[in-house]
Design a protein around this motif. Structure first.
Motif, PDB file in Angstrom:
ATOM      1  N   ALA A  53       0.910  -1.324  -0.391  1.00 51.91           N
ATOM      2  CA  ALA A  53       0.203   0.039  -0.268  1.00 51.91           C
ATOM      3  C   ALA A  53       0.597   1.112  -0.183  1.00 51.91           C
ATOM      4  N   LEU A  54       2.161   1.131   0.619  1.00 52.59           N
ATOM      5  CA  LEU A  54       2.903   2.533   0.911  1.00 52.59           C
ATOM      6  C   LEU A  54       3.388   2.801  -0.958  1.00 52.59           C
ATOM      7  N   PHE A  55       4.054   1.863  -1.354  1.00 48.48           N
ATOM      8  CA  PHE A  55       4.386   1.871  -2.209  1.00 48.48           C
ATOM      9  C   PHE A  55       3.098   2.321  -3.914  1.00 48.48           C
ATOM     10  N   SER A  56       2.362   1.924  -3.930  1.00 45.62           N
ATOM     11  CA  SER A  56       0.885   2.304  -4.417  1.00 45.62           C
ATOM     12  C   SER A  56       1.128   3.942  -3.995  1.00 45.62           C
ATOM     13  N   ALA A  57       0.864   4.880  -3.229  1.00 52.07           N
ATOM     14  CA  ALA A  57       1.261   5.551  -2.340  1.00 52.07           C
ATOM     15  C   ALA A  57       2.344   6.622  -2.996  1.00 52.07           C
ATOM     16  N   LEU A  58       3.048   6.063  -3.013  1.00 51.49           N
ATOM     17  CA  LEU A  58       4.835   6.570  -3.486  1.00 51.49           C
ATOM     18  C   LEU A  58       4.631   6.885  -4.848  1.00 51.49           C
ATOM     19  N   CYS A  59       3.764   5.837  -5.714  1.00 48.28           N
ATOM     20  CA  CYS A  59       4.430   5.412  -7.476  1.00 48.28           C
ATOM     21  C   CYS A  59       3.620   7.023  -8.080  1.00 48.28           C
ATOM     22  N   ALA A  60       4.532   7.651  -8.561  1.00 49.64           N
ATOM     23  CA  ALA A  60       4.558   8.869  -9.364  1.00 49.64           C
ATOM     24  C   ALA A  60       3.294   8.352 -10.920  1.00 49.64           C
ATOM     25  N   ALA A  61       3.672   6.813 -11.383  1.00 58.36           N
ATOM     26  CA  ALA A  61       3.542   6.868 -12.499  1.00 58.36           C
ATOM     27  C   ALA A  61       1.154   6.610 -12.412  1.00 58.36           C
ATOM     28  N   LEU A  62       1.058   5.985 -10.820  1.00 53.24           N
ATOM     29  CA  LEU A  62      -0.320   6.249 -10.301  1.00 53.24           C
ATOM     30  C   LEU A  62      -0.844   7.624  -9.941  1.00 53.24           C
ATOM     31  N   ARG A  63       0.434   8.350  -9.432  1.00 53.90           N
ATOM     32  CA  ARG A  63      -0.354   9.554  -9.635  1.00 53.90           C
ATOM     33  C   ARG A  63      -0.924  10.227 -10.107  1.00 53.90           C
ATOM     34  N   VAL A 110      10.460   2.015 -15.456  1.00 58.60           N
ATOM     35  CA  VAL A 110      10.397   3.663 -14.650  1.00 58.60           C
ATOM     36  C   VAL A 110       8.891   2.718 -13.238  1.00 58.60           C
ATOM     37  N   ASP A 111       7.491   3.058 -13.863  1.00 59.15           N
ATOM     38  CA  ASP A 111       6.646   3.289 -13.057  1.00 59.15           C
ATOM     39  C   ASP A 111       6.030   2.551 -12.122  1.00 59.15           C
ATOM     40  N   ALA A 112       6.697   1.699 -11.740  1.00 54.64           N
ATOM     41  CA  ALA A 112       6.043   0.568 -10.336  1.00 54.64           C
ATOM     42  C   ALA A 112       6.600   1.825  -9.397  1.00 54.64           C
ATOM     43  N   ASN A 136       3.956   5.627 -25.533  1.00 58.20           N
ATOM     44  CA  ASN A 136       4.522   5.724 -24.299  1.00 58.20           C
ATOM     45  C   ASN A 136       3.822   7.183 -23.940  1.00 58.20           C
ATOM     46  N   TYR A 137       3.960   7.913 -22.811  1.00 58.25           N
ATOM     47  CA  TYR A 137       4.211   9.306 -23.138  1.00 58.25           C
ATOM     48  C   TYR A 137       5.447   9.932 -21.863  1.00 58.25           C
ATOM     49  N   PRO A 138       5.503  11.097 -21.813  1.00 57.97           N
ATOM     50  CA  PRO A 138       6.194  11.425 -20.204  1.00 57.97           C
ATOM     51  C   PRO A 138       5.044  11.624 -19.521  1.00 57.97           C
ATOM     52  N   GLY A 139       5.693  11.090 -18.395  1.00 59.69           N
ATOM     53  CA  GLY A 139       4.761  11.163 -16.629  1.00 59.69           C
ATOM     54  C   GLY A 139       3.627   9.893 -17.256  1.00 59.69           C
ATOM     55  N   GLY A 140       3.168   8.905 -17.974  1.00 57.87           N
ATOM     56  CA  GLY A 140       1.942   8.578 -18.358  1.00 57.87           C
ATOM     57  C   GLY A 140       3.122   7.271 -18.470  1.00 57.87           C
ATOM     58  N   GLY A 141       3.700   6.841 -18.542  1.00 59.73           N
ATOM     59  CA  GLY A 141       4.729   5.647 -18.484  1.00 59.73           C
ATOM     60  C   GLY A 141       3.897   4.622 -20.081  1.00 59.73           C
ATOM     61  N   ALA A 142       4.437   3.748 -19.437  1.00 61.83           N
ATOM     62  CA  ALA A 142       3.965   2.495 -20.436  1.00 61.83           C
ATOM     63  C   ALA A 142       2.260   2.978 -19.950  1.00 61.83           C
ATOM     64  N   ARG A 143       0.830   3.206 -20.577  1.00 57.58           N
ATOM     65  CA  ARG A 143       0.476   2.873 -19.741  1.00 57.58           C
ATOM     66  C   ARG A 143      -0.548   2.276 -20.252  1.00 57.58           C
ATOM     67  N   PHE A 144      -0.422   1.588 -21.125  1.00 53.58           N
ATOM     68  CA  PHE A 144      -0.713  -0.037 -21.360  1.00 53.58           C
ATOM     69  C   PHE A 144      -1.153  -0.696 -20.706  1.00 53.58           C
ATOM     70  N   PHE A 145       0.762  -1.042 -19.678  1.00 56.22           N
ATOM     71  CA  PHE A 145       0.422  -1.823 -18.482  1.00 56.22           C
ATOM     72  C   PHE A 145       0.502  -1.396 -16.802  1.00 56.22           C
ATOM     73  N   ALA A 146      -0.477  -0.427 -17.166  1.00 56.30           N
ATOM     74  CA  ALA A 146      -0.509   0.479 -15.520  1.00 56.30           C
ATOM     75  C   ALA A 146      -1.761   0.052 -15.147  1.00 56.30           C
ATOM     76  N   ASP A 147      -2.353  -1.049 -15.479  1.00 53.00           N
ATOM     77  CA  ASP A 147      -3.434  -1.576 -15.129  1.00 53.00           C
ATOM     78  C   ASP A 147      -2.941  -2.387 -14.113  1.00 53.00           C
ATOM     79  N   VAL A 148      -1.282  -3.398 -14.185  1.00 54.70           N
ATOM     80  CA  VAL A 148      -1.476  -3.834 -13.278  1.00 54.70           C
ATOM     81  C   VAL A 148      -0.213  -3.793 -12.160  1.00 54.70           C
ATOM     82  N   LEU A 149      -0.793  -2.294 -12.361  1.00 56.27           N
ATOM     83  CA  LEU A 149       1.208  -1.502 -11.168  1.00 56.27           C
ATOM     84  C   LEU A 149       0.327  -2.244  -9.341  1.00 56.27           C
ATOM     85  N   PRO A 150      -0.876  -2.307  -9.390  1.00 56.26           N
ATOM     86  CA  PRO A 150      -0.826  -2.829  -7.913  1.00 56.26           C
ATOM     87  C   PRO A 150      -0.449  -4.056  -7.867  1.00 56.26           C
ATOM     88  N   ILE A 151      -0.519  -5.369  -8.782  1.00 58.45           N
ATOM     89  CA  ILE A 151      -0.032  -6.175  -8.871  1.00 58.45           C
ATOM     90  C   ILE A 151       1.756  -6.043  -8.491  1.00 58.45           C
TER      91      ILE A 151
END
Length: 839
Positions: free
Chosen positions: A220-230, A421-423, A468-483
């Motif tokens: 949960a802490l990693f989730s809160a500090l993840c800039a891509a999710l922010r 970079v995303d996770a 891909n674009y700056p800040g958004g990262g590899a956005r198609f893979f962002a859906d599994v960042l919590p995993i």
């Protein structure tokens, strides 16, 4: 380009300071709490049994003590606050990229009760990028001849409706930008729950039940500090909701199995027992994910199978040892999941029906009439994949002729490179995710977490654009960042316990103080990653495209505009400002031709203004000005139903997107320094000769490539129209006038004559003879038929100067391999007044 270095922005310096503070606090805790070495247990002595208060065998430890929940809730609040700050600091108050502004418009329409809203005339004033007419599916799938759809057309945003439906709740509450931070908080809690369910820790390892659950809290802490999710929970993008749906679906499916297994030997608890309820929640999340990001739903479906099928095998094996087979119970859970998925699937079907007039893909329908070559936008492999209008530079650089294995591998690798970079905000820290996956593979319960990111990667491999674009990262893979955050937390736990064992000379370090120190060190890593690496990506997002949202209603209010029309220059600005249910101020597209006067007069000649968003040539912050716009000149078009006095000019590029395309596509392209009116034109490109010809429109010869554009019929009845075409090189074709499906006139356009010296001519513009429009016309279209090259003909002339000129005119986007080596384009349409017809 790798962006890294010493911190520059205040946010990066704050992250660095917090990282150092966390490291120092962790070191202090370790020094202060170092216990004396404990004797190793005698191997012959009996091992302690399980805690009687621990969960039943087969159930994941719930880790639901008040302290755990309070810490997880605190992390959720931190995530929400950082996402809210991201809106102000990095987005500067509103959605930024074109996709985010499109979701904004779609959500605003849904809040007003529209999946698709009525299309007002002139259509060009309210159409643009990522907007599709309801007749698009019929035009894309039918022959180009015959009457077009009726005048009751509607328009919708092409993106799936799952996320806009949630964002619409924010519009109804008057705070749409609060939805993202709320999703951020929910994501942190869902990540905690996911880890507690899939990565349980042995209660006996800590020497009692009082210790804190390390993996869920660090995840949960990693989730809160993840800039891509922010970013994805600040800008109005769908990936934050998609990640939440993915996480909730997996967690609820696991919970349903645990509840069902724990109650398998007990008395029946009814259809709505905890297991069935959890399965229904899993189905609801999965169905909503399908309505939000369909490819991600494919990956989720495969991941759910990994969770459910092993349980089915174990249950069937256990059924032989006792009376009563629990396998039918698993079938009931699957049925509950299927029923739960229905709301999301129904919403998706309703949106596609409203957007296209049929149960067809709204995105496919949009690209079929707005881009090329034909069939360029599809989920899969083969020749012709890759749209030259929306993604021209990318396709030209990365996809040579077809989207095959090598091209798909290249696209996937580019995504993975940026996803590192995303996770955890820096590439080296992705090793924690990989190590956690290796650990999870050894545990049957956690194994789906290790495989789910691979399934997500595979689900998007058939889509050609990397996204891909700056800040958004590899956005198609962002859906599994919590995993991935759970996997990284598992690796961090393993490292902490190994370090504790080596330091203290006994078993796993389970003391709360040591775990807290390890958590602080774990928090320091993504904070430092943002300070030295990811922060530069988000600064690039902040400063791109003028560094501001391209429409700000507060700027309109400060300019004293309380009523009237505001014309905007950009697709972003239109999406942000347009309201399908307008109030005193309405936002329209600025075209710079007669369409603006038509729109103004159709709305009762209110005060009109132009919203200018000027981006400096050398970058920097854009300047915004709102100036009065005079639309009452003598050349203005009249109100609907009246003859057009004088003359009016409609630019060809204003008529994009076309009504239909077959064997060709049309794109607005720059032609500055030529005869093209306003320095732009609507260029027609032919596809390969074997793609088939337009048929049924009364004159198209076999092998022609045809594009049909619509004209604003209410203003052109009884008038005369004169198409103005631009040709260069071997460009040639025909222009046909169709009124209510009937062919009225054919203009033949021949290649420009060579110059006196025999050199290829420059771009030549020709105004064709006028032709009257019937007074009772309902639908008026121009059919632009580009002549194809003979098989084996060269794509471009040999003269290097002509090749350079044509490339410049095409704007670097190119035409089909089989089209002639020149230019054939609609530059403008001149409208002249005609005699009124007695009805």
């Amino acid at each position: 380009m790798l962006r890294a270095g010493l911190p520059r922005d205040p946010a990066q310096w704050i992250a660095l300071a917090l990282s150092l503070a966390a490291l120092l606090a962790g070191a202090w805790l370790l020094r202060r709490g170092r216990p004396p070495a404990l004797p190793r247990p005698d191997p012959a002595s009996p091992r302690p049994g399980p805690d009687p208060a621990s969960p039943r065998p087969g159930l994941a430890p719930r880790a639901r003590t008040p302290l755990c929940l309070a810490i997880a809730a605190a992390f959720a609040v931190v995530a929400a606050l950082i996402s809210a700050a991201y809106v102000a600091v990095y987005l500067r108050g509103g959605p930024r990229i074109i996709d985010a502004t499109s979701y904004w418009l779609e959500a605003r329409a849904m809040a007003a009760g529209y999946l698709a809203w009525p299309l007002d005339e002139p259509a060009a004033s309210v159409l643009g990028r990522f907007l599709v007419r309801s007749d698009a599916a019929a035009h894309a799938g039918a022959a180009l001849g015959g009457a077009a759809a009726s005048g009751a057309d509607r328009v919708a945003v092409i993106f799936p409706p799952g996320y806009p439906a949630v964002l619409a709740l924010g519009f109804l509450a008057g705070a749409p930008l609060a939805v993202g931070p709320l999703l951020a908080a929910a994501l942190a809690l869902a990540t905690y729950d996911l880890a507690a369910r899939f990565a349980p820790e042995d209660p006996a390892a800590a020497g009692g039940a009082a210790r804190l659950p390390f993996v869920p809290l660090v995840a949960a802490l990693f989730s809160a500090l993840c800039a891509a999710l922010r970013y994805h929970t600040a800008d109005t993008m769908s990936h934050g909701l998609a990640a939440l749906c993915f996480t909730v679906a997996l967690t609820s499916a696991r919970r349903a199995l645990d509840e069902a297994r724990g109650g398998a030997t007990g008395a029946p608890r009814g259809r709505l027992d905890p297991a069935v309820r959890a399965a229904a929640v899993a189905g609801l999340a999965a169905g909503w994910l399908a309505a939000t990001r369909p490819p991600s739903a494919l990956a989720l479906a495969a991941a759910l199978l990994l969770v459910l099928l092993p349980a089915s095998g174990r249950w069937r094996a256990a059924a032989g040892a006792r009376e009563g087979d629990p396998a039918p119970r698993l079938g009931r859970l699957a049925a509950a999941m299927a029923i739960g998925a229905l709301p999301g699937l129904a919403l998706l079907a309703a949106h596609q029906r409203a957007a296209t007039g049929a149960f067809a893909s709204s995105q496919a329908a949009y690209y079929a009439v707005s881009d090329g070559p034909p069939g360029c936008f599809r989920y899969g492999f083969g020749a012709g994949v890759g749209c030259l209008g929306e993604h021209g530079d990318f396709v030209r650089h990365n996809i040579a002729e077809s989207y095959g294995f090598l091209a798909a591998a290249g696209t996937t690798l580019r995504r993975l490179k940026l996803h590192l970079v995303d996770a955890l905000n820096a590439e080296p820290l992705a090793l924690l995710v990989i190590a956690g996956a290796a650990i999870a593979l050894r545990s049957p319960r956690a194994r789906p977490l290790a495989i789910a990111p691979l399934l997500q990667i595979a689900a998007y491999a058939p889509f050609y654009f990397d996204g891909n674009y700056p800040g958004g990262g590899a956005r198609f893979f962002a859906d599994v960042l919590p995993i991935e955050h759970v996997l990284a937390a598992m690796a961090a736990l393993a490292i902490a316990e190994r370090a504790g064992a080596a330091r203290e000379g006994h078993g796993p370090a389970g003391r709360p103080r040591a775990r807290l120190a390890a958590a602080l060190v774990a928090a320091a890593l993504p904070l430092a990653g943002f300070a030295f690496r990811a922060g530069f990506e988000h600064a690039a997002l902040r400063d791109r495209e003028g560094g501001l949202p391209m429409f700000d209603p507060a700027a309109v209010a400060r300019a004293g505009v309380a009523r009237g029309l505001v014309f905007v220059d950009t697709d972003h600005g239109f999406n942000l400002g347009f309201d399908p249910a307008p109030g005193d101020v309405a936002v329209l597209r600025y075209r710079g031709d007669a369409l603006d006067q038509m729109a103004w007069k159709a709305r009762g000649r209110p005060p009109a203004y132009r919203y200018r968003f000027a981006i400096p040539d050398d970058g920097g912050l854009a300047s915004v000005s709102i100036v009065p716009l005079a639309l009452d000149g003598s050349h203005a078009a009249s109100s609907p139903g009246e003859a057009v006095p004088g003359e009016a000019l409609i630019e060809g590029e204003s008529l994009w997107p076309p009504r239909a395309q077959r064997g060709a596509w049309a794109l607005p392209e720059h032609a500055s320094g030529t005869c093209a009116s306003a320095g732009r034109l609507l260029a027609v490109h032919a596809a390969a000769a074997g793609d088939g010809a337009a048929a049924g429109d009364g004159a198209a010869a076999a092998g022609d490539a045809v594009v049909r554009v619509g004209l604003p019929a209410p203003w052109l009845r009884g008038a005369g129209i004169s198409p103005r075409v631009a040709v260069a090189g071997d460009g040639a074709g025909e222009v046909r006038l169709l009124v209510d499906g009937a062919l009225l006139r054919v203009w033949h356009v021949e290649p420009a004559a060579p110059g006196a010296s025999g050199a290829p001519p420059a771009l030549a513009c020709t105004e064709l003879p006028p032709h009257p429009v019937p007074e009772r016309a309902v639908e008026i279209e121009l059919s632009l038929s580009r002549r194809r090259a003979a098989p084996g003909a060269a794509g471009l002339p040999e003269d290097p100067r002509r090749r350079a000129e044509i490339a410049e005119i095409r704007g670097g986007r190119g035409g089909g391999a089989a089209e002639t080596g020149g230019v054939f384009a609609l530059d403008a349409v001149r409208v002249t007044g005609g005699n009124s017809v007695d009805r």
